[in-house]
Write a protein that holds these residues in place. Structure first.
Motif, PDB file in Angstrom:
ATOM      1  N   THR A 138       0.046 -15.270   0.637  1.00 27.32           N
ATOM      2  CA  THR A 138       0.129 -14.034  -0.124  1.00 27.32           C
ATOM      3  C   THR A 138       0.894 -13.033   0.726  1.00 27.32           C
ATOM      4  O   THR A 138       0.534 -12.804   1.872  1.00 27.32           O
ATOM      5  N   VAL A 139       1.943 -12.492   0.166  1.00 24.08           N
ATOM      6  CA  VAL A 139       2.735 -11.508   0.897  1.00 24.08           C
ATOM      7  C   VAL A 139       2.533 -10.147   0.255  1.00 24.08           C
ATOM      8  O   VAL A 139       2.170 -10.033  -0.920  1.00 24.08           O
ATOM      9  N   TYR A 140       2.773  -9.103   1.026  1.00 26.45           N
ATOM     10  CA  TYR A 140       2.472  -7.751   0.570  1.00 26.45           C
ATOM     11  C   TYR A 140       3.418  -6.776   1.261  1.00 26.45           C
ATOM     12  O   TYR A 140       3.785  -6.981   2.415  1.00 26.45           O
ATOM     13  N   LYS A 141       3.787  -5.729   0.559  1.00 24.55           N
ATOM     14  CA  LYS A 141       4.538  -4.626   1.142  1.00 24.55           C
ATOM     15  C   LYS A 141       3.952  -3.342   0.578  1.00 24.55           C
ATOM     16  O   LYS A 141       3.832  -3.185  -0.632  1.00 24.55           O
TER      17      LYS A 141
END
Length: 162
Positions: free
Chosen positions: A143-146
């Motif tokens: 899971t990637v997030y910014k």
């Protein structure tokens, strides 16, 4: 030094709170840690979990002193055990307490006849990732997030034409 992993009891709750607090302090400022703390903003109610058959709460001891913990929810809906907490104090690391707790968690999932077990390791937390991988757990998704703080402002204030 005698090492034991056992189910947590009501009398262990203050130690569970202490270990969870140490774990929470340890992930502050770590990549992904602040978001994890937002998802779980308060220390858990351990007394309700130690008596709930849908929760598996384990403690690891060294000479009868609690130095490790693991908590897992047995989710029939998701058909798997969901490890929510795992923490071993520094003096208990490298002794196998974490590995033994994960083995007990896997055995509990099998006994509950669920199809799998799931846990979270934060990016860069190689010790936790290695612990889970030694037990045969592997990444199945990333899971990637910014953070987009500017998107919290009304659309007009960030210059988007309607």
């Amino acid at each position: 030094m005698e090492e034991i992993v056992r189910r947590a009891e009501l009398g262990d709750c203050s130690e569970l709170v202490r270990l969870e607090t140490l774990a929470r302090d340890g992930i502050r400022g770590v990549r992904g840690g602040d978001l994890r703390l937002q998802e779980c903003p308060t220390v858990g109610d351990w007394s309700s979990r130690t008596d709930d058959p849908n929760h598996v709460v384990l403690v690891g001891t060294l000479d009868d002193v609690v130095v490790a913990m693991l908590a897992m929810f047995l989710s029939r809906e998701k058909d798997r055990g969901l490890i929510s907490h795992v923490y071993v104090e520094a003096e208990g690391r490298e002794l196998g307490l974490g590995d033994t707790m994960v083995e007990h968690a896997i055995a509990a999932v099998r006994a509950a006849e669920l199809s799998g077990i799931e846990a979270v390791a934060l990016p860069g937390d190689r010790e936790t990732k290695n612990l889970f991988e030694r037990a045969g757990l592997t990444a199945r998704r990333l899971t990637v997030y910014k953070a987009l703080v500017a998107l919290r402002e009304p659309v007009e204030q960030i210059g988007v034409d309607e």
